[in-house]
Design a protein around this motif. Structure first.
Motif, mmCIF file in Angstrom:
data_model
loop_
_atom_site.group_PDB
_atom_site.id
_atom_site.type_symbol
_atom_site.label_atom_id
_atom_site.label_comp_id
_atom_site.label_asym_id
_atom_site.label_seq_id
_atom_site.Cartn_x
_atom_site.Cartn_y
_atom_site.Cartn_z
ATOM 1 N N TYR A 109 -53.884 12.936 -18.685
ATOM 2 C CA TYR A 109 -54.802 12.356 -19.415
ATOM 3 C C TYR A 109 -55.539 13.540 -18.277
ATOM 4 N N GLY A 110 -56.305 14.470 -18.732
ATOM 5 C CA GLY A 110 -56.543 15.494 -17.530
ATOM 6 C C GLY A 110 -58.321 14.725 -17.192
ATOM 7 N N ASP A 111 -58.832 15.491 -16.093
ATOM 8 C CA ASP A 111 -59.899 14.734 -15.140
ATOM 9 C C ASP A 111 -61.339 15.692 -16.541
ATOM 10 N N HIS A 112 -61.795 14.250 -17.045
ATOM 11 C CA HIS A 112 -62.859 14.936 -17.908
ATOM 12 C C HIS A 112 -63.408 13.303 -17.820
ATOM 13 N N VAL B 102 -62.947 25.590 -20.995
ATOM 14 C CA VAL B 102 -61.626 25.051 -21.594
ATOM 15 C C VAL B 102 -61.033 23.722 -20.713
ATOM 16 N N THR B 103 -60.903 22.986 -21.089
ATOM 17 C CA THR B 103 -60.229 21.595 -20.243
ATOM 18 C C THR B 103 -59.154 20.812 -21.070
ATOM 19 N N PRO B 104 -58.390 20.755 -20.510
ATOM 20 C CA PRO B 104 -57.686 20.114 -21.619
ATOM 21 C C PRO B 104 -57.183 18.601 -20.814
ATOM 22 N N ILE B 105 -57.248 17.865 -21.927
ATOM 23 C CA ILE B 105 -57.506 16.496 -21.294
ATOM 24 C C ILE B 105 -56.577 15.498 -22.033
ATOM 25 N N ASP C 191 -50.430 20.751 -24.096
ATOM 26 C CA ASP C 191 -51.592 19.767 -23.470
ATOM 27 C C ASP C 191 -51.555 20.270 -25.664
ATOM 28 N N VAL C 192 -52.363 18.563 -25.913
ATOM 29 C CA VAL C 192 -52.519 18.768 -27.704
ATOM 30 C C VAL C 192 -53.929 18.167 -27.406
ATOM 31 N N VAL C 193 -54.820 17.574 -26.599
ATOM 32 C CA VAL C 193 -56.277 18.120 -27.062
ATOM 33 C C VAL C 193 -56.366 18.314 -25.842
ATOM 34 N N MET C 194 -58.200 19.169 -26.354
ATOM 35 C CA MET C 194 -58.619 20.442 -25.312
ATOM 36 C C MET C 194 -60.293 19.950 -25.898
ATOM 37 N N ALA C 195 -61.296 20.163 -24.330
ATOM 38 C CA ALA C 195 -62.401 19.874 -24.705
ATOM 39 C C ALA C 195 -62.525 21.442 -24.555
ATOM 40 N N VAL C 196 -63.980 21.588 -25.000
ATOM 41 C CA VAL C 196 -64.834 22.400 -24.878
ATOM 42 C C VAL C 196 -66.306 22.421 -24.720
#
Length: 521
Positions: free
Chosen positions: A346-349, A379-382, A416-421
């Motif tokens: 998981y990304g840093d978010h 845009v952050t890959p999470i 990447d399968v989920v991204m937060a904008v």
């Protein structure tokens, strides 16, 4: 006889010690206590009567001084133990050493209880005014906050409380928040951590935030709680978190309703009209929040998400025309293709803060950030799949022939399968505030079939919490399936304690003393 007299005294002290230990620790099984006390007294009396002449010399000799010193040291040691226990009682700490943390609350429950702003009292209505399971659960909640107290009530003895709190079912827990006993509170009949935590959230929230699920284009239905593809389970979970869930038929409205705190587009199959796309875009440009979920193209089930793919691109996320494939190793079969890739990276978010649990993303499309992002857009890959996965573009061969292999056209994992904008509207030239979007490459991720698998539910609700500004609620929620527990009555516990904890060590000690005594003499 004299040689055996001292042995009687030693064995008598052993019997008395174990009898007194059982007497003060367990109160249900008295046979063990009386057998030890009677046997111990008898052995000591036998020793005294057999050693009268030796006792007078012992009390005046060197051994008497040694015995006095030993007694003083023993008393000091006992006093130290009493002091340590007294200090520990003033600074109570609970330790859960079980692997699955059976006797601990989830991080969400702990955060909810610690975040109480006003006093909260739990009234448990049970037959006879007592329930061991309820008492244990209430005590666990009360441990984390002095603002939470509880009381077990017998409705037969206190019918006025049952009437005041509108309790009609035995086993109901009434939550009274704010210190008032007017009766306006929350009732819950399910005695579980999950139900109690959700009830506390509902009782403490003054207003409900609204989540709108776009409807009319074949999206997953939040009212469908029975079908595998429905979203009824996640709807229930969101409502348990204090959200109000509604359907949104945007085609019949001029714009997204003003009271919508979040819009979810859960994998449309049919094309979304331009009016609706414009309305969603306008909603985001005015500080809106959205979850966009996508399905892969299948030869046997064509879909049209062209408008939604373009909408995601306008907000910095490119949705790939592919499907994520991962290699799984099956026992006795070797490597095999899997279309349900697991995610543990998981990304840093804020959504994934302290989130290390496994999730599964069935039938997922790849996501990438647009190469030339507008100023003010982040845009952050999470969520990323494993190194053994790849994004397969030859969908016709995959679905028709059930074959796939990594080629030059495919993208090697992790994918990447989920991204937060997060969009700064002022820098984007739309006004003040910010817009937030979470893009999922899988629409099946949160349906009834998969949302309860692993930690999908927590990930989805954490996304909703971040989007709606409820970041303090981001956590790991209670598991609906808990480890089983074996409960004993007080009498049963006393018997088990006497035979398993005391009797075996006592017999071994007595046998050891007898063998030592015989060898010594």
């Amino acid at each position: 006889m004299r040689r055996s007299a001292a042995l009687y005294g030693i064995l008598g002290l052993v019997l008395l010690t174990f009898g007194l230990v059982d007497y003060f620790i367990s109160s249900g099984f008295r046979l063990f206590v009386w057998v030890n006390l009677v046997g111990g007294v008898f052995a000591i009396v036998l020793w005294i009567t057999s050693s009268r002449s030796e006792l007078s010399s012992i009390t005046t000799g060197r051994s008497a001084r040694y015995g006095a010193n030993a007694a003083i040291y023993s008393i000091a040691f006992i006093g130290l133990l009493v002091a340590v226990n007294y200090i520990s009682s003033l600074h109570h700490t609970r330790l859960d050493l079980t692997t699955e943390k059976v006797y601990s609350l989830s991080s969400q429950s702990v955060n909810v209880v610690k975040g109480l702003q006003k006093p909260l009292k739990l009234y448990g209505f049970f037959q006879g005014g007592d329930n061991p399971a309820a008492r244990e659960l209430y005590e666990t909640f009360a441990y984390y906050s002095p603002k939470l107290t509880y009381e077990l009530v017998d409705p037969d003895k206190h019918p006025e409380l049952a009437e005041r709190f509108k309790v009609s079912v035995m086993g109901t827990t009434h939550l009274q928040y704010g210190g008032a006993d007017s009766g306006e509170g929350t009732n819950v009949t399910d005695l579980s951590e999950e139900s109690l935590t959700n009830a506390i959230i509902r009782a403490t929230k003054s207003t409900k935030k609204v989540i709108e699920f776009l409807d009319g284009h074949g999206e997953a239905d939040p009212d469908d709680a029975d079908g595998q593809n429905g979203y009824g389970t996640i709807k229930k979970d969101l409502e348990g978190e204090g959200y109000e869930v509604r359907k949104l038929e945007l085609a019949q409205l001029p714009k997204v309703p003003d009271d919508a705190n979040l819009v979810v587009v859960a994998g449309p199959i049919k094309p979304i009209g331009q009016h609706e796309i414009d309305a969603l875009n306008d909603y985001l440009k005015h500080g809106g929040r959205m979850i966009a979920m996508y399905r892969p193209q299948r030869p046997d089930n064509p879909i049209d998400e062209t408008a939604m793919v373009k909408l995601a691109a306008d907000w910095g996320v490119k949705v790939g025309d592919d499907i994520v494939v991962d290699q799984v190793v099956r026992l006795f079969e070797g490597p095999a293709l899997g279309l349900n890739p697991f995610v543990q990276n998981y990304g840093d978010h804020p959504i994934t803060k302290d989130f290390k649990q496994r999730t599964v993303f069935p039938m997922a499309r790849s996501l990438t950030a647009e190469p030339n992002l507008k100023a003010g857009m982040t845009v952050t890959p999470i969520a990323m799949t494993s190194d053994t996965s790849w994004a397969e573009v030859d969908l016709d061969t995959l679905f028709r022939q059930q074959k796939a292999e990594l080629s030059a056209k495919d993208t090697r994992g992790p994918i990447d399968v989920v991204m937060a904008v997060d969009g700064n509207l002022e820098q984007l030239g739309f006004g003040k505030g910010d817009a937030r979007v979470v893009v999922y490459g899988s629409a099946e991720f949160a349906d009834n079939q998969y949302v309860t698998q692993f930690f999908n539910r927590d990930f989805f609700i954490n996304s909703a919490d971040w989007l709606t500004g409820e970041e303090n609620s981001i956590s790991i929620r209670p598991r609906s399936i808990r480890a089983s527990r074996f409960r004993l009555t007080e009498g049963q516990f006393s018997i088990v304690f006497a035979f398993a904890v005391l009797l075996l060590p006592e017999l071994l000690l007595i046998i050891g003393i007898v063998v030592w005594w015989e060898r010594r003499n």
